[in-house]
Design a protein around this motif. Structure first.
Motif, mmCIF file in Angstrom:
data_model
loop_
_atom_site.group_PDB
_atom_site.id
_atom_site.type_symbol
_atom_site.label_atom_id
_atom_site.label_comp_id
_atom_site.label_asym_id
_atom_site.label_seq_id
_atom_site.Cartn_x
_atom_site.Cartn_y
_atom_site.Cartn_z
ATOM 1 N N VAL A 270 56.511 -23.521 32.835
ATOM 2 C CA VAL A 270 57.483 -23.376 31.746
ATOM 3 C C VAL A 270 56.959 -22.438 30.653
ATOM 4 C CG1 VAL A 270 58.700 -24.652 29.936
ATOM 5 C CG2 VAL A 270 58.464 -25.643 32.211
ATOM 6 N N SER B 255 65.887 -28.929 39.018
ATOM 7 C CA SER B 255 65.025 -29.697 38.114
ATOM 8 C C SER B 255 65.847 -30.416 37.056
ATOM 9 C CB SER B 255 64.068 -28.714 37.430
ATOM 10 O OG SER B 255 63.389 -29.337 36.368
ATOM 11 N N THR C 1 65.171 -30.412 34.210
ATOM 12 C CA THR C 1 65.094 -29.563 33.014
ATOM 13 C C THR C 1 66.485 -29.009 32.655
ATOM 14 O OG1 THR C 1 63.742 -27.846 31.979
ATOM 15 C CG2 THR C 1 64.537 -27.357 34.158
ATOM 16 N N TYR D 114 62.323 -20.390 32.629
ATOM 17 C CA TYR D 114 62.190 -21.153 33.878
ATOM 18 C C TYR D 114 63.401 -22.066 34.078
ATOM 19 C CZ TYR D 114 60.938 -24.948 36.983
ATOM 20 O OH TYR D 114 60.978 -25.882 37.989
ATOM 21 N N ASN E 169 60.095 -36.029 37.395
ATOM 22 C CA ASN E 169 58.701 -35.558 37.276
ATOM 23 C C ASN E 169 57.861 -35.975 38.487
ATOM 24 O OD1 ASN E 169 59.859 -35.345 34.579
ATOM 25 N ND2 ASN E 169 57.784 -34.933 33.897
ATOM 26 N N ASN F 155 50.732 -30.057 32.596
ATOM 27 C CA ASN F 155 51.441 -31.311 32.878
ATOM 28 C C ASN F 155 50.524 -32.519 32.694
ATOM 29 O OD1 ASN F 155 52.931 -29.303 35.260
ATOM 30 N ND2 ASN F 155 54.129 -30.238 33.647
ATOM 31 N N LEU F 156 51.152 -33.634 32.380
ATOM 32 C CA LEU F 156 50.397 -34.831 31.987
ATOM 33 C C LEU F 156 49.429 -35.317 33.069
ATOM 34 C CD1 LEU F 156 49.859 -37.194 30.062
ATOM 35 C CD2 LEU F 156 51.888 -38.326 30.996
ATOM 36 N N THR G 60 45.128 -35.437 25.105
ATOM 37 C CA THR G 60 45.881 -35.533 23.848
ATOM 38 C C THR G 60 47.291 -36.007 24.164
ATOM 39 O OG1 THR G 60 44.625 -33.659 22.997
ATOM 40 C CG2 THR G 60 46.620 -34.251 21.804
ATOM 41 N N ILE G 61 47.711 -37.063 23.523
ATOM 42 C CA ILE G 61 49.104 -37.510 23.655
ATOM 43 C C ILE G 61 49.938 -36.691 22.689
ATOM 44 C CG2 ILE G 61 50.698 -39.437 23.332
ATOM 45 C CD1 ILE G 61 48.520 -41.328 24.184
ATOM 46 N N HIS G 62 50.888 -35.950 23.243
ATOM 47 C CA HIS G 62 51.687 -35.053 22.410
ATOM 48 C C HIS G 62 52.810 -35.814 21.719
ATOM 49 C CE1 HIS G 62 49.413 -31.864 24.115
ATOM 50 N NE2 HIS G 62 50.071 -31.771 25.264
ATOM 51 N N ALA H 80 56.688 -40.211 24.483
ATOM 52 C CA ALA H 80 57.855 -39.700 25.216
ATOM 53 C C ALA H 80 58.000 -40.372 26.592
ATOM 54 C CB ALA H 80 57.722 -38.190 25.385
ATOM 55 N N ARG I 290 59.504 -40.310 30.577
ATOM 56 C CA ARG I 290 59.929 -39.497 31.721
ATOM 57 C C ARG I 290 60.110 -40.405 32.939
ATOM 58 N NH1 ARG I 290 60.005 -36.631 27.979
ATOM 59 N NH2 ARG I 290 59.141 -34.539 27.693
ATOM 60 N N TYR J 155 58.840 -40.579 36.405
ATOM 61 C CA TYR J 155 57.796 -40.048 37.299
ATOM 62 C C TYR J 155 58.062 -40.535 38.712
ATOM 63 C CZ TYR J 155 55.466 -38.965 32.925
ATOM 64 O OH TYR J 155 55.177 -38.466 31.678
ATOM 65 N N ARG K 4 54.662 -31.717 21.227
ATOM 66 C CA ARG K 4 54.550 -30.395 21.854
ATOM 67 C C ARG K 4 55.883 -29.680 21.674
ATOM 68 N NH1 ARG K 4 52.993 -30.251 28.203
ATOM 69 N NH2 ARG K 4 55.110 -31.099 28.376
ATOM 70 N N ASP L 9 59.396 -30.028 23.793
ATOM 71 C CA ASP L 9 59.477 -31.289 24.548
ATOM 72 C C ASP L 9 60.717 -32.077 24.169
ATOM 73 O OD1 ASP L 9 57.350 -31.193 26.218
ATOM 74 O OD2 ASP L 9 56.112 -32.646 25.136
HETATM 75 C C1 WQD Z 1 55.244 -35.239 30.416
HETATM 76 C C2 WQD Z 1 54.996 -35.933 29.082
HETATM 77 C C3 WQD Z 1 54.355 -34.437 27.318
HETATM 78 C C4 WQD Z 1 50.448 -33.261 28.763
HETATM 79 C C5 WQD Z 1 57.679 -30.345 32.999
HETATM 80 C C6 WQD Z 1 58.662 -29.213 32.996
HETATM 81 C C7 WQD Z 1 59.904 -29.592 33.753
HETATM 82 C C8 WQD Z 1 59.565 -30.102 35.154
HETATM 83 C C9 WQD Z 1 58.491 -31.148 35.123
HETATM 84 C C10 WQD Z 1 59.747 -28.289 36.720
HETATM 85 C C11 WQD Z 1 55.560 -35.151 27.894
HETATM 86 C C12 WQD Z 1 53.258 -35.435 27.623
HETATM 87 C C13 WQD Z 1 51.695 -33.837 28.633
HETATM 88 C C14 WQD Z 1 49.395 -33.704 27.910
HETATM 89 C C15 WQD Z 1 50.918 -35.281 26.899
HETATM 90 N N1 WQD Z 1 59.055 -29.072 35.988
HETATM 91 N N2 WQD Z 1 51.923 -34.822 27.730
HETATM 92 N N3 WQD Z 1 49.677 -34.711 27.020
HETATM 93 O O1 WQD Z 1 57.330 -31.692 30.089
HETATM 94 O O2 WQD Z 1 58.476 -33.622 31.284
HETATM 95 O O3 WQD Z 1 58.300 -31.462 32.394
HETATM 96 O O4 WQD Z 1 57.372 -30.678 34.355
HETATM 97 O O5 WQD Z 1 60.928 -28.199 36.828
HETATM 98 O O6 WQD Z 1 60.713 -28.474 33.820
HETATM 99 O O7 WQD Z 1 58.997 -28.899 31.660
HETATM 100 O O8 WQD Z 1 56.243 -32.828 32.106
HETATM 101 O O9 WQD Z 1 53.959 -33.534 32.660
HETATM 102 O O10 WQD Z 1 54.293 -31.591 31.067
HETATM 103 O O11 WQD Z 1 54.848 -33.869 30.304
HETATM 104 O O12 WQD Z 1 51.113 -36.169 26.083
HETATM 105 O O13 WQD Z 1 48.263 -33.207 27.950
HETATM 106 O O14 WQD Z 1 53.581 -35.983 28.866
HETATM 107 O O15 WQD Z 1 54.425 -34.183 25.951
HETATM 108 O O16 WQD Z 1 56.048 -36.081 26.969
HETATM 109 P P1 WQD Z 1 57.625 -32.409 31.334
HETATM 110 P P2 WQD Z 1 54.758 -32.895 31.578
#
Ligand code: WQD
Ligand code: NAD
Length: 337
Positions: free
Chosen positions: A87, A125, A127, A150, A180, A200-201, A217-219, A230, A232, A234, A296, A299
């Motif tokens: 992204v 996605s 997204t 993206y 996710n 990604n997390l 780091t928790i964003h 936040a 999601r 998974y 972030r 987000d």
């Molecule tokens: C998940 C949560 C972060 C990293 C992305 C794309 C999306 C799709 C899936 C393709 C969020 C938090 C993250 C970190 C954190 N991909 N986080 N600390 O943003 O939901 O989606 O991947 O299509 O288009 O945008 O996934 O895994 O990046 O984040 O706290 O070091 O984890 O802020 O809340 P996201 P992610």
């Protein structure tokens, strides 16, 4: 055996889908340019399957190369995973994303009628929903303008497919909107291979657990969610892989020339960042160092899927838990360290 061209089949989701395809009696033909994957994933697949899969090193934008593959393999379907997916990078290099993601799809759609390939499964996605007003999101939830090039490519690709089907091209297609994806094959022989610093997390968390990075780091912990972090949906990558088999089976059954539908592929359950961290710690017996940081940019606060359409239409539901996914992911990570 029915051959399926799996573009991007050496990648994270494509390699796991190859395993599910074989289990269901399909023959995956992998096409990958290895722009975001490693060839040794093919060795992992060979160990899981007990035989080597056919793999072409080719760029899906190369229409001549793709035509040669279609002409010699005569597939009955395509699963089009190949795309650029970072992204943040897409904001810096939009043309790279528009070119790779849109053009590679159009190459497939142009070749399909010529080689009588009727079935297409496309990787979309969640997204495309942005931050929806109401949760969970159904397929009827309006798409919102994406916050990244993206994301735009995914919405545009969905529309390109819809328009081709409406033009009564002999194409039957399904777009799967993944939530996710995380986890790995339980054998730990294949899994996700992030390049550089993971955005990604779960990939980041795994490198912290492995001692390669100091702390996670928790964003943001000031979201309007029960614990402030936040949320999601998974989904275990093997559940996601199985959804592709279900989609292909549905397309195969359709006795029409043209067909198009969209399905959410998630678990239907949201998990917060903190819940995911706690689940990882419990299932793997590891303490994760983490700190709280700001939100972030870009987000969304929370999203999770309504999966009733996939449950009924694809006869598919996610079977594996968040804990299963985090256990399998950690097993895979340990093979990398
Ligand atoms: C998940 C949560 C972060 C990293 C992305 C794309 C999306 C799709 C899936 C393709 C969020 C938090 C993250 C970190 C954190 N991909 N986080 N600390 O943003 O939901 O989606 O991947 O299509 O288009 O945008 O996934 O895994 O990046 O984040 O706290 O070091 O984890 O802020 O809340 P996201 P992610
Ligand atoms: P990935 O990067 O691991 O896999 C994509 C594969 O495609 C890679 O092996 C890469 O080398 C290959 N590739 C890229 N461009 C190519 C081209 N022009 N020709 C041939 N091969 C090419 O990504 P992934 O996580 O497995 O994602 C697969 C698909 O699912 C992508 O379309 C992605 O946008 C979509 N998707 C992923 C996620 C996610 O979080 N992983 C979520 C929603 C949708």
């Amino acid at each position: 055996m029915s051959k399926i061209v799996v573009t991007g089949g050496a990648g994270f989701i494509g390699s796991h889908t190859a395993v599910s395809l074989v289990a269901a009696g399909f023959e995956p033909i992998i096409v990958d340019n290895f722009s975001n994957s490693e060839k040794n994933i093919l060795n992992g697949l060979e160990q899981i399957l007990g035989r080597r899969l056919t793999c072409y090193e080719a760029d899906c934008n190369d229409a001549d190369a793709m035509e040669t593959i279609f002409a010699s393999e005569r597939p009955i379907g395509i699963i089009h995973f190949a795309a650029s997916k970072a992204v943040g990078e897409s904001v810096q290099k939009p043309l790279l994303y528009y070119r790779n993601n849109l053009n590679s799809l159009m190459v497939m759609l142009e070749l399909m009628p010529k080689y009588q390939v009727h079935n297409l499964v496309f990787s979309s996605s969640c997204t495309v929903y942005g931050q929806p007003e109401r949760l969970p999101v159904t397929e009827a939830t309006p798409r919102l303008p994406a916050s990244s090039p993206y994301g735009n490519t995914k919405a545009m690709c969905e529309d390109i497919i819809r328009d081709c089907v409406a033009a009564v091209m002999p194409v039957k297609a399904i777009s799967l909107r993944y939530f996710n994806p995380i986890g790995a094959h339980p054998s730990a022989l294949i899994g996700e291979l992030p390049r550089g610093v993971p955005a990604n997390l779960v990939p980041y968390l795994l490198q912290v657990a492995a001692g390669q990075r100091e702390s996670l780091t928790i964003h943001g912990n000031d979201y309007n969610t029960p614990d402030g972090t936040a949320i999601r949906d998974y989904i275990h990558v093997m559940d996601l892989a199985d959804a592709h088999v279900s989609a292909l089976q549905l397309l195969n059954q359709k006795n029409t020339d043209s067909f198009y539908d969209i399905f959410n592929i998630g678990t239907g359950r949201g998990a917060s960042v903190l819940e995911l961290i706690n689940t990882f710690e419990e299932i793997n017996g590891i303490k994760l160092p983490y700190t709280l940081g700001p939100r972030r940019p870009g987000d969304i606060e929370q999203i999770y899927a309504d999966v009733s359409k996939a449950t009924e239409g694809l006869r598919w539901t996610a079977k594996r838990s968040l804990a299963d996914a985090l256990q399998d992911a950690w097993r895979w990570q340990q093979t990398l360290s």
